[in-house]
Motif scaffolding. Sequence first.
Motif, PDB file in Angstrom:
ATOM      1  N   SER A  97       0.826  -1.207   0.000  1.00 46.78           N
ATOM      2  CA  SER A  97       0.000   0.000   0.000  1.00 46.78           C
ATOM      3  C   SER A  97       0.859   1.255   0.000  1.00 46.78           C
ATOM      4  N   LEU A  98       0.362   2.284  -0.676  1.00 48.48           N
ATOM      5  CA  LEU A  98       0.881   3.652  -0.576  1.00 48.48           C
ATOM      6  C   LEU A  98       2.309   3.833  -1.086  1.00 48.48           C
ATOM      7  N   ASP A 118      -2.302  -2.549  -3.784  1.00 51.34           N
ATOM      8  CA  ASP A 118      -3.345  -1.520  -3.712  1.00 51.34           C
ATOM      9  C   ASP A 118      -3.069  -0.456  -4.765  1.00 51.34           C
ATOM     10  N   SER A 120      -5.086   3.190  -6.496  1.00 47.96           N
ATOM     11  CA  SER A 120      -6.225   4.088  -6.271  1.00 47.96           C
ATOM     12  C   SER A 120      -6.631   4.883  -7.506  1.00 47.96           C
ATOM     13  N   ASN A 141     -13.584   4.818  -4.132  1.00 45.85           N
ATOM     14  CA  ASN A 141     -13.915   5.973  -3.286  1.00 45.85           C
ATOM     15  C   ASN A 141     -14.907   5.649  -2.175  1.00 45.85           C
ATOM     16  N   GLY A 145     -10.813   2.844   4.634  1.00 44.89           N
ATOM     17  CA  GLY A 145      -9.500   3.308   5.059  1.00 44.89           C
ATOM     18  C   GLY A 145      -9.017   4.425   4.160  1.00 44.89           C
ATOM     19  N   HIS A 146      -7.784   4.284   3.649  1.00 44.93           N
ATOM     20  CA  HIS A 146      -7.283   5.291   2.692  1.00 44.93           C
ATOM     21  C   HIS A 146      -7.951   5.024   1.347  1.00 44.93           C
ATOM     22  N   CYS A 147      -8.953   5.826   1.026  1.00 42.35           N
ATOM     23  CA  CYS A 147      -9.795   5.535  -0.132  1.00 42.35           C
ATOM     24  C   CYS A 147      -9.242   6.140  -1.418  1.00 42.35           C
TER      25      CYS A 147
END
Length: 214
Positions: A97-98, A118, A120, A141, A145-147
């Motif tokens: 993630s991220l 992940d 986005s 969206n 969590g972090h959408c």
Amino acid sequence: METKLTMMLGIQYPIIMAPMFLVSNVAMVKSAADSGIAGVIPALNYRSDKEFRIALEELKSMNKAYGINLIVNRSNYKLPQQLKTCLEYKVPFIITSLGSPAIVIDACRPLGIKVFCDVSDMEYAYKAAAFKPDALIAVNNQAGGHCGILNPEDFIPQLVKAFPSLPIINAGGVGNADGIKRMLALGACGVSVGTPFIASVESPVSKEYKKACV
């Protein structure tokens, strides 16, 4: 129900219990496995490598699919040790993630550890797909969590069209069977679900929080 996700992980239903910071725990993951799905714990839920290893030892003894979530951006200074420990225990799959999944994929591929990334938006998806992960997780969206920024009706078909051979897993907006069916109809091979599991018996949060989720 058989999909690319169930076949990859050897699970009964195409559901991942999403990693939730300071919520997901070993008891939840073990119950998920007993229920025919795969649970995931964020590595950052453990303050030390010793605590992380104790959890992995217990999860390994299940001999069933489970995952670990690694935050791969520069803010996570624990990543090198977390990844090293995951490799040592041959964690069945990792969700990144991220950030860039490159270092994780390169390290996991020789050991047969699957890596789901992940993403986005489409730009992020193209970057992650270039490293040839085992699946992309479409964080939409509606995620708790972090959408992301796109709704699943737009995001999943775009990903399926752009990466026809890459399994796409939806994350966000699913809380019941109808939601699962809707995402599968859009082209996803499974769903990552978090919020409903906060209300589970094994969840460590307060009764009041669980009631609010329900």
